[in-house]
Design a protein around this motif. Structure first.
Motif, PDB file in Angstrom:
ATOM      1  N   GLN A  94      12.664   9.732  75.691  1.00  0.00           N
ATOM      2  CA  GLN A  94      11.540   9.820  76.525  1.00  0.00           C
ATOM      3  C   GLN A  94      10.452   9.840  75.836  1.00  0.00           C
ATOM      4  O   GLN A  94       9.464   8.922  76.480  1.00  0.00           O
ATOM      5  CB  GLN A  94      12.066  10.494  77.633  1.00  0.00           C
ATOM      6  N   ARG A  95      10.164  10.661  74.982  1.00  0.00           N
ATOM      7  CA  ARG A  95       8.955  10.844  74.513  1.00  0.00           C
ATOM      8  C   ARG A  95       8.246   9.619  73.521  1.00  0.00           C
ATOM      9  O   ARG A  95       7.287   9.320  73.550  1.00  0.00           O
ATOM     10  CB  ARG A  95       8.795  12.074  73.320  1.00  0.00           C
ATOM     11  N   GLU A  96       9.544   9.292  72.924  1.00  0.00           N
ATOM     12  CA  GLU A  96       9.131   8.075  72.035  1.00  0.00           C
ATOM     13  C   GLU A  96       8.852   6.687  72.949  1.00  0.00           C
ATOM     14  O   GLU A  96       7.886   5.892  72.792  1.00  0.00           O
ATOM     15  CB  GLU A  96      10.412   7.600  71.099  1.00  0.00           C
ATOM     16  N   LEU A  97       9.390   6.629  73.963  1.00  0.00           N
ATOM     17  CA  LEU A  97       9.241   5.471  74.945  1.00  0.00           C
ATOM     18  C   LEU A  97       7.779   5.838  75.745  1.00  0.00           C
ATOM     19  O   LEU A  97       6.992   4.797  75.625  1.00  0.00           O
ATOM     20  CB  LEU A  97      10.347   5.459  76.073  1.00  0.00           C
ATOM     21  N   ALA A  98       7.405   7.046  75.807  1.00  0.00           N
ATOM     22  CA  ALA A  98       6.158   7.036  76.545  1.00  0.00           C
ATOM     23  C   ALA A  98       4.869   6.871  75.723  1.00  0.00           C
ATOM     24  O   ALA A  98       3.644   6.515  75.875  1.00  0.00           O
ATOM     25  CB  ALA A  98       5.952   8.558  77.233  1.00  0.00           C
ATOM     26  N   ALA A  99       5.421   7.231  74.342  1.00  0.00           N
ATOM     27  CA  ALA A  99       4.346   6.642  73.349  1.00  0.00           C
ATOM     28  C   ALA A  99       4.152   5.238  72.749  1.00  0.00           C
ATOM     29  O   ALA A  99       2.991   4.836  72.190  1.00  0.00           O
ATOM     30  CB  ALA A  99       4.449   7.500  72.043  1.00  0.00           C
ATOM     31  N   ILE A 100       4.698   4.315  73.460  1.00  0.00           N
ATOM     32  CA  ILE A 100       4.873   2.921  72.940  1.00  0.00           C
ATOM     33  C   ILE A 100       3.557   2.344  73.583  1.00  0.00           C
ATOM     34  O   ILE A 100       3.121   2.560  74.723  1.00  0.00           O
ATOM     35  CB  ILE A 100       6.159   2.138  73.376  1.00  0.00           C
ATOM     36  N   THR A 101       2.883   1.761  72.843  1.00  0.00           N
ATOM     37  CA  THR A 101       1.803   0.846  73.256  1.00  0.00           C
ATOM     38  C   THR A 101       1.634  -0.616  72.293  1.00  0.00           C
ATOM     39  O   THR A 101       1.861  -0.254  71.251  1.00  0.00           O
ATOM     40  CB  THR A 101       0.392   1.567  73.195  1.00  0.00           C
ATOM     41  N   ALA A 102       1.325  -1.540  72.729  1.00  0.00           N
ATOM     42  CA  ALA A 102       1.247  -2.796  72.156  1.00  0.00           C
ATOM     43  C   ALA A 102       0.088  -3.416  72.707  1.00  0.00           C
ATOM     44  O   ALA A 102      -0.127  -3.477  73.754  1.00  0.00           O
ATOM     45  CB  ALA A 102       2.573  -3.456  72.170  1.00  0.00           C
ATOM     46  N   SER A 103      -0.624  -4.294  71.668  1.00  0.00           N
ATOM     47  CA  SER A 103      -1.733  -4.928  71.835  1.00  0.00           C
ATOM     48  C   SER A 103      -1.625  -6.378  71.491  1.00  0.00           C
ATOM     49  O   SER A 103      -0.743  -6.587  70.614  1.00  0.00           O
ATOM     50  CB  SER A 103      -2.963  -4.458  71.402  1.00  0.00           C
ATOM     51  N   ALA A 104      -2.148  -7.265  72.158  1.00  0.00           N
ATOM     52  CA  ALA A 104      -2.293  -8.568  71.695  1.00  0.00           C
ATOM     53  C   ALA A 104      -3.837  -9.379  71.896  1.00  0.00           C
ATOM     54  O   ALA A 104      -4.322  -8.715  72.606  1.00  0.00           O
ATOM     55  CB  ALA A 104      -1.315  -9.576  72.451  1.00  0.00           C
ATOM     56  N   GLU A 105      -3.854 -10.295  71.261  1.00  0.00           N
ATOM     57  CA  GLU A 105      -5.439 -10.951  71.168  1.00  0.00           C
ATOM     58  C   GLU A 105      -5.066 -12.315  71.530  1.00  0.00           C
ATOM     59  O   GLU A 105      -4.153 -12.849  70.822  1.00  0.00           O
ATOM     60  CB  GLU A 105      -6.115 -10.743  69.963  1.00  0.00           C
ATOM     61  N   ASN A 106      -6.056 -13.021  72.049  1.00  0.00           N
ATOM     62  CA  ASN A 106      -6.047 -14.350  72.087  1.00  0.00           C
ATOM     63  C   ASN A 106      -6.547 -14.939  70.885  1.00  0.00           C
ATOM     64  O   ASN A 106      -6.987 -14.430  69.911  1.00  0.00           O
ATOM     65  CB  ASN A 106      -6.701 -14.966  73.412  1.00  0.00           C
ATOM     66  N   ALA A 107      -6.364 -16.584  70.918  1.00  0.00           N
ATOM     67  CA  ALA A 107      -6.709 -17.114  69.253  1.00  0.00           C
ATOM     68  C   ALA A 107      -8.279 -16.555  69.008  1.00  0.00           C
ATOM     69  O   ALA A 107      -8.190 -16.493  67.808  1.00  0.00           O
ATOM     70  CB  ALA A 107      -6.416 -18.411  69.564  1.00  0.00           C
ATOM     71  N   ASP A 108      -9.055 -16.726  69.801  1.00  0.00           N
ATOM     72  CA  ASP A 108     -10.448 -16.410  69.289  1.00  0.00           C
ATOM     73  C   ASP A 108     -10.870 -15.049  69.500  1.00  0.00           C
ATOM     74  O   ASP A 108     -12.176 -14.902  69.352  1.00  0.00           O
ATOM     75  CB  ASP A 108     -11.370 -17.550  69.984  1.00  0.00           C
ATOM     76  N   ARG A 109     -10.002 -14.181  69.762  1.00  0.00           N
ATOM     77  CA  ARG A 109     -10.277 -12.755  69.838  1.00  0.00           C
ATOM     78  C   ARG A 109     -11.103 -12.434  70.844  1.00  0.00           C
ATOM     79  O   ARG A 109     -12.133 -11.350  70.873  1.00  0.00           O
ATOM     80  CB  ARG A 109     -10.664 -12.163  68.533  1.00  0.00           C
ATOM     81  N   THR A 110     -11.360 -13.068  71.925  1.00  0.00           N
ATOM     82  CA  THR A 110     -12.355 -12.712  73.078  1.00  0.00           C
ATOM     83  C   THR A 110     -11.558 -11.919  74.087  1.00  0.00           C
ATOM     84  O   THR A 110     -12.502 -11.289  74.829  1.00  0.00           O
ATOM     85  CB  THR A 110     -13.027 -13.985  73.519  1.00  0.00           C
ATOM     86  N   VAL A 111     -10.250 -11.746  74.097  1.00  0.00           N
ATOM     87  CA  VAL A 111      -9.587 -11.229  75.154  1.00  0.00           C
ATOM     88  C   VAL A 111      -8.476 -10.214  74.256  1.00  0.00           C
ATOM     89  O   VAL A 111      -7.884 -10.897  73.514  1.00  0.00           O
ATOM     90  CB  VAL A 111      -8.834 -11.900  75.806  1.00  0.00           C
ATOM     91  N   THR A 112      -8.395  -9.067  74.697  1.00  0.00           N
ATOM     92  CA  THR A 112      -7.391  -8.202  73.950  1.00  0.00           C
ATOM     93  C   THR A 112      -6.757  -7.339  75.063  1.00  0.00           C
ATOM     94  O   THR A 112      -7.570  -6.879  75.927  1.00  0.00           O
ATOM     95  CB  THR A 112      -8.180  -6.908  73.029  1.00  0.00           C
ATOM     96  N   ALA A 113      -5.276  -7.456  75.222  1.00  0.00           N
ATOM     97  CA  ALA A 113      -4.713  -6.683  76.242  1.00  0.00           C
ATOM     98  C   ALA A 113      -3.882  -5.510  75.473  1.00  0.00           C
ATOM     99  O   ALA A 113      -3.170  -5.915  74.588  1.00  0.00           O
ATOM    100  CB  ALA A 113      -3.812  -7.701  76.964  1.00  0.00           C
ATOM    101  N   THR A 114      -3.731  -4.772  76.378  1.00  0.00           N
ATOM    102  CA  THR A 114      -2.650  -3.612  75.711  1.00  0.00           C
ATOM    103  C   THR A 114      -1.616  -3.181  76.930  1.00  0.00           C
ATOM    104  O   THR A 114      -2.054  -3.179  78.080  1.00  0.00           O
ATOM    105  CB  THR A 114      -3.488  -2.259  75.333  1.00  0.00           C
TER     106      THR A 114
END
Length: 149
Positions: A26-46
């Protein structure tokens, strides 16, 4: 009687180990975070462990570069990519503690061992008004038309 106590103690120890392992997962799951950027790096989502959007950064020039509809599409695509990464990470954390043959991704998505056909939404019910055909009907009222000369 001592044998019975030993069995109870062993079961209790197994339970304690299982609880500790569950808390660790549960602690490991709660710590998961992942980010992605669009091709021109104008949008970053987490995204967090369940694929939920937890952060969004939009560069200033994105508003000039994209129309509102295009920017919305970039956000949705980028958020989806972040969610996939987060769910993949969560699956990797869960896989070792699941019974053999259990798909962690299916578990996380709530589909279990159901097939795509089993979880597909039912086809929409036909609208009774859609059955009406106007093919053979005239929209022009019959009247006395002037005769051609």
């Amino acid at each position: 009687m001592t044998e019975h106590r030993a069995q109870v103690a062993e079961l209790l120890a197994d339970y304690q180990r299982s609880r500790a392992q569950l808390a660790s997962v549960q602690r490991e799951l709660a710590a998961i975070t992942a980010s992605a950027e669009n091709a021109d790096r104008t949008v970053t989502a987490t995204a967090g462990p369940r694929g939920t959007l937890t952060g969004l950064v939009i560069a200033e020039d994105a508003y000039r570069r994209y129309t509102p509809a295009e920017l919305a599409a970039q956000i949705v695509r980028t958020a989806g990519a972040a969610a996939v990464k987060a769910l993949t990470g969560a699956g990797e954390v869960l896989a070792p503690v699941l019974p053999g043959g259990t798909d962690p991704q299916a578990l996380l998505l709530g589909t279990g061992d159901l097939s795509a056909d089993e979880i597909a939404p039912p086809p929409p019910k036909p609208d009774p008004d859609d059955d009406v055909s106007f093919e053979e009907q005239s929209w022009v009222e019959e009247q006395e038309w002037p005769k051609p000369r």
